[in-house]
Design an enzyme around this catalytic site. Structure first.
Site, PDB file in Angstrom:
ATOM      1  N   SER A  20       1.953   0.962   7.721  1.00 17.62           N
ATOM      2  CA  SER A  20       2.928   0.088   8.372  1.00 17.62           C
ATOM      3  C   SER A  20       2.577  -0.243   9.820  1.00 17.62           C
ATOM      4  CB  SER A  20       4.333   0.691   8.309  1.00 17.62           C
ATOM      5  OG  SER A  20       4.446   1.791   9.180  1.00 17.62           O
ATOM      6  N   LYS A  63       7.077   3.509  14.694  1.00 14.96           N
ATOM      7  CA  LYS A  63       7.263   2.055  14.782  1.00 14.96           C
ATOM      8  C   LYS A  63       7.117   1.601  16.231  1.00 14.96           C
ATOM      9  CE  LYS A  63       8.381   1.873  10.431  1.00 14.96           C
ATOM     10  NZ  LYS A  63       7.393   1.455   9.482  1.00 14.96           N
TER      11      LYS A  63
END
Length: 154
Positions: A20, A63
């Site tokens: 990701s 993230k």
């Protein structure tokens, strides 16, 4: 030098699990993340953070902060706008066309952040679970140490 030693002494290590955050971080790499309560400054747009999933707090994600408190986030034809302005995201793959998703808009509250993975096609992030409260952010990533050929400040 002293600041770096304090960061080392108070950091925890994390392993990247999945793609990701590609191309910035790759699956299997090891990172150091500083304890945010000891950090001298606040979060900035672009910081990579370790956070707990809002509904499944045992899950830990890595993230990038895209939206700050009291900002509006709009995804329009795969492009990210913050307060109606296009933000520069040099960490994204430049030759990859944005994935077209339905236009959506969010508003960050006074203590909320909008986080996204750099690999927008393969990331469970605020686009799915919405802005996150600052209390869910547990650390800020500052160094990649494994594999040795990829080590350095982030």
């Amino acid at each position: 030098m002293i600041k770096t030693l304090v960061k080392l002494a108070t950091s925890s290590r994390y392993q990247v699990d999945g793609n990701s955050m590609s191309p910035t971080l790759d699956d299997g790499q090891y990172l150091l993340a500083e304890h945010i309560r000891l950090a001298l400054n606040r979060f900035s747009r672009g910081d990579i953070v370790v956070l707990r999933h809002p509904q499944h707090t045992r899950r830990v994600y890595i993230k990038r902060i895209v939206g700050l408190p009291n900002e509006s986030i709009l995804i329009n034809k795969g492009v990210t706008l913050v307060n109606d302005s296009l933000i520069e995201e040099p960490y994204l793959i430049s030759n990859q066309p944005p994935r077209i998703e339905p236009d959506r808009e969010w508003w960050n509250g006074p203590e909320e952040y909008f986080v996204m993975g750099d690999n927008r096609d393969d990331s469970e992030d605020s686009r799915r679970f919405g802005p996150i409260n600052k209390d869910l952010i547990i650390r800020r990533v500052w160094f990649r140490y494994w594999p040795p050929g990829d080590w350095g400040h982030i």
